[in-house]
Write a protein that holds these residues in place. Sequence first.
Motif, PDB file in Angstrom:
ATOM      1  N   ASP A  93       0.949  -1.168  -0.027  1.00  7.35           N
ATOM      2  CA  ASP A  93       0.178  -0.214   0.007  1.00  7.35           C
ATOM      3  C   ASP A  93       0.832   1.278   0.018  1.00  7.35           C
ATOM      4  O   ASP A  93       1.553   1.357   1.054  1.00  7.35           O
ATOM      5  CB  ASP A  93      -0.914  -0.069   1.353  1.00  7.35           C
ATOM      6  CG  ASP A  93      -1.819   1.158   1.148  1.00  7.35           C
ATOM      7  OD1 ASP A  93      -2.603   1.388   0.303  1.00  7.35           O
ATOM      8  OD2 ASP A  93      -1.986   1.967   2.282  1.00  7.35           O
ATOM      9  N   GLU A  94       0.799   1.842  -0.899  1.00  3.36           N
ATOM     10  CA  GLU A  94       1.736   3.238  -1.103  1.00  3.36           C
ATOM     11  C   GLU A  94       1.234   4.228  -0.410  1.00  3.36           C
ATOM     12  O   GLU A  94       2.392   5.013   0.230  1.00  3.36           O
ATOM     13  CB  GLU A  94       1.365   3.518  -2.673  1.00  3.36           C
ATOM     14  CG  GLU A  94       2.415   4.970  -2.806  1.00  3.36           C
ATOM     15  CD  GLU A  94       2.421   5.335  -4.479  1.00  3.36           C
ATOM     16  OE1 GLU A  94       3.054   6.409  -4.578  1.00  3.36           O
ATOM     17  OE2 GLU A  94       1.647   4.692  -5.041  1.00  3.36           O
ATOM     18  N   GLN A  95       0.117   4.270  -0.143  1.00  4.24           N
ATOM     19  CA  GLN A  95      -0.282   5.576   0.995  1.00  4.24           C
ATOM     20  C   GLN A  95       0.221   5.211   2.485  1.00  4.24           C
ATOM     21  O   GLN A  95       0.541   6.232   2.927  1.00  4.24           O
ATOM     22  CB  GLN A  95      -2.060   5.763   0.913  1.00  4.24           C
ATOM     23  CG  GLN A  95      -2.306   6.788   1.786  1.00  4.24           C
ATOM     24  CD  GLN A  95      -4.158   6.767   1.761  1.00  4.24           C
ATOM     25  OE1 GLN A  95      -4.703   6.007   1.063  1.00  4.24           O
ATOM     26  NE2 GLN A  95      -4.527   7.818   2.290  1.00  4.24           N
ATOM     27  N   THR A  96       0.173   4.216   2.948  1.00  5.72           N
ATOM     28  CA  THR A  96       0.676   4.072   4.233  1.00  5.72           C
ATOM     29  C   THR A  96       2.082   3.653   4.346  1.00  5.72           C
ATOM     30  O   THR A  96       2.725   3.551   5.412  1.00  5.72           O
ATOM     31  CB  THR A  96      -0.230   2.969   5.104  1.00  5.72           C
ATOM     32  OG1 THR A  96      -0.119   1.911   4.161  1.00  5.72           O
ATOM     33  CG2 THR A  96      -1.668   3.534   4.982  1.00  5.72           C
ATOM     34  N   SER A  97       2.711   3.249   3.456  1.00  5.59           N
ATOM     35  CA  SER A  97       3.944   2.817   3.111  1.00  5.59           C
ATOM     36  C   SER A  97       5.080   3.776   3.733  1.00  5.59           C
ATOM     37  O   SER A  97       4.894   4.864   3.519  1.00  5.59           O
ATOM     38  CB  SER A  97       4.590   2.311   1.962  1.00  5.59           C
ATOM     39  OG  SER A  97       5.858   2.124   1.792  1.00  5.59           O
ATOM     40  N   ASP A  98       6.022   3.334   4.292  1.00  6.56           N
ATOM     41  CA  ASP A  98       7.294   4.043   5.050  1.00  6.56           C
ATOM     42  C   ASP A  98       8.589   3.849   4.324  1.00  6.56           C
ATOM     43  O   ASP A  98       9.566   4.117   4.894  1.00  6.56           O
ATOM     44  CB  ASP A  98       7.201   4.248   6.508  1.00  6.56           C
ATOM     45  CG  ASP A  98       7.481   2.623   7.205  1.00  6.56           C
ATOM     46  OD1 ASP A  98       7.779   1.815   6.366  1.00  6.56           O
ATOM     47  OD2 ASP A  98       7.563   2.890   8.304  1.00  6.56           O
ATOM     48  N   PHE A  99       8.594   2.872   3.310  1.00 11.37           N
ATOM     49  CA  PHE A  99       9.914   2.356   2.821  1.00 11.37           C
ATOM     50  C   PHE A  99       9.536   1.851   1.506  1.00 11.37           C
ATOM     51  O   PHE A  99       8.409   1.315   1.168  1.00 11.37           O
ATOM     52  CB  PHE A  99      10.348   1.287   3.815  1.00 11.37           C
ATOM     53  CG  PHE A  99      11.952   1.323   3.814  1.00 11.37           C
ATOM     54  CD1 PHE A  99      12.760   2.131   4.354  1.00 11.37           C
ATOM     55  CD2 PHE A  99      12.668   0.318   2.964  1.00 11.37           C
ATOM     56  CE1 PHE A  99      14.134   2.204   4.483  1.00 11.37           C
ATOM     57  CE2 PHE A  99      14.026   0.556   2.940  1.00 11.37           C
ATOM     58  CZ  PHE A  99      14.647   1.425   3.429  1.00 11.37           C
ATOM     59  N   LYS A 100      10.682   1.783   0.580  1.00 10.67           N
ATOM     60  CA  LYS A 100      10.435   1.252  -0.673  1.00 10.67           C
ATOM     61  C   LYS A 100      11.711   0.089  -0.636  1.00 10.67           C
ATOM     62  O   LYS A 100      12.642   0.471  -0.398  1.00 10.67           O
ATOM     63  CB  LYS A 100      10.698   2.236  -1.812  1.00 10.67           C
ATOM     64  CG  LYS A 100       9.597   3.310  -1.815  1.00 10.67           C
ATOM     65  CD  LYS A 100       9.816   4.248  -2.971  1.00 10.67           C
ATOM     66  CE  LYS A 100       8.764   5.517  -2.971  1.00 10.67           C
ATOM     67  NZ  LYS A 100       9.244   6.460  -4.122  1.00 10.67           N
ATOM     68  N   LEU A 101      11.195  -0.850  -1.639  1.00 11.99           N
ATOM     69  CA  LEU A 101      12.474  -1.774  -1.775  1.00 11.99           C
ATOM     70  C   LEU A 101      12.197  -2.033  -3.508  1.00 11.99           C
ATOM     71  O   LEU A 101      11.289  -2.163  -4.083  1.00 11.99           O
ATOM     72  CB  LEU A 101      11.777  -3.275  -1.304  1.00 11.99           C
ATOM     73  CG  LEU A 101      12.813  -4.484  -1.589  1.00 11.99           C
ATOM     74  CD1 LEU A 101      14.216  -4.278  -0.849  1.00 11.99           C
ATOM     75  CD2 LEU A 101      12.081  -5.711  -1.131  1.00 11.99           C
ATOM     76  N   PHE A 102      13.764  -1.847  -3.716  1.00 11.50           N
ATOM     77  CA  PHE A 102      13.731  -1.736  -5.281  1.00 11.50           C
ATOM     78  C   PHE A 102      14.195  -3.053  -5.657  1.00 11.50           C
ATOM     79  O   PHE A 102      15.365  -3.733  -5.093  1.00 11.50           O
ATOM     80  CB  PHE A 102      14.719  -0.571  -5.875  1.00 11.50           C
ATOM     81  CG  PHE A 102      14.284   0.684  -5.687  1.00 11.50           C
ATOM     82  CD1 PHE A 102      13.912   1.182  -6.898  1.00 11.50           C
ATOM     83  CD2 PHE A 102      14.297   1.371  -4.579  1.00 11.50           C
ATOM     84  CE1 PHE A 102      13.470   2.637  -6.851  1.00 11.50           C
ATOM     85  CE2 PHE A 102      14.029   2.717  -4.307  1.00 11.50           C
ATOM     86  CZ  PHE A 102      13.426   3.237  -5.482  1.00 11.50           C
ATOM     87  N   VAL A 103      13.541  -3.921  -6.752  1.00 16.11           N
ATOM     88  CA  VAL A 103      13.749  -5.160  -7.055  1.00 16.11           C
ATOM     89  C   VAL A 103      13.970  -5.049  -8.463  1.00 16.11           C
ATOM     90  O   VAL A 103      13.219  -4.471  -9.429  1.00 16.11           O
ATOM     91  CB  VAL A 103      12.777  -6.163  -6.604  1.00 16.11           C
ATOM     92  CG1 VAL A 103      12.898  -7.623  -7.066  1.00 16.11           C
ATOM     93  CG2 VAL A 103      12.319  -6.195  -5.131  1.00 16.11           C
ATOM     94  N   LYS A 104      15.052  -6.001  -9.035  1.00 17.98           N
ATOM     95  CA  LYS A 104      15.137  -6.002 -10.661  1.00 17.98           C
ATOM     96  C   LYS A 104      13.924  -6.891 -11.133  1.00 17.98           C
ATOM     97  O   LYS A 104      13.623  -7.845 -10.565  1.00 17.98           O
ATOM     98  CB  LYS A 104      16.280  -6.721 -10.677  1.00 17.98           C
ATOM     99  CG  LYS A 104      17.882  -6.052 -10.601  1.00 17.98           C
ATOM    100  CD  LYS A 104      18.903  -6.976 -11.112  1.00 17.98           C
ATOM    101  CE  LYS A 104      20.234  -6.299 -10.481  1.00 17.98           C
ATOM    102  NZ  LYS A 104      21.428  -6.825 -11.026  1.00 17.98           N
TER     103      LYS A 104
END
Length: 209
Positions: A93-104
Amino acid sequence: MLLKNGYFSDCNIQDIPVHKILIEKRIGKTFDLIKKYLESNCKLNEIQDLLKWIYCDEMINFKRTNEILNHFGIQNAQKTKLLTNDLKQLLFDEQTSDFKLFVKNEEEDDEEEEEEELYIHKFVLAARSGLFLNIFQNLEENFQKVKDYSGKSLETIELIISFLYTDELPITADTDQEFIKEEFEDIVEYYQLNPKIPMMDIFEKYSKK
């Protein structure tokens, strides 16, 4: 306190560190509104009992905890407001997320590799994965993204994160189950998942469907 971004106070006697995102999701109100009511109307042990329900779906003081939840419009919480359902709604959920994980994101016909952003919550991944706990402990406070170096496919990473939130694997008839199972044998160790055995049991359960 690590990864905990809110506090309840009991008449300034004791501060209780909590996770605002989870508190708001479980209660359905803003953190400030919840905090104001609890600090004005509840004793320390009552707040602790409520947190036991919020984090574990367990009610120690059934009557008092339900009285508090009723104030916020939650009726029959043990049947209508389950932790697993709330965590499912937080998944990616983008709205509540507090972090991003970048995956190939590797496509067979693409020469260039693209990176997919997965929206995650630190408190969930830190609780379930020793690797993520270590990552979050050593990141600068305002750093909000990290790259995945497991070498696993986007599909596998999405499945593993889904499990960390829900204890379920969203496996369908189109899922290459043998491939995913082999991937999981490596990723369980790589991510230092906690617990390990139930995760594999869950896989066996869903792979038969």
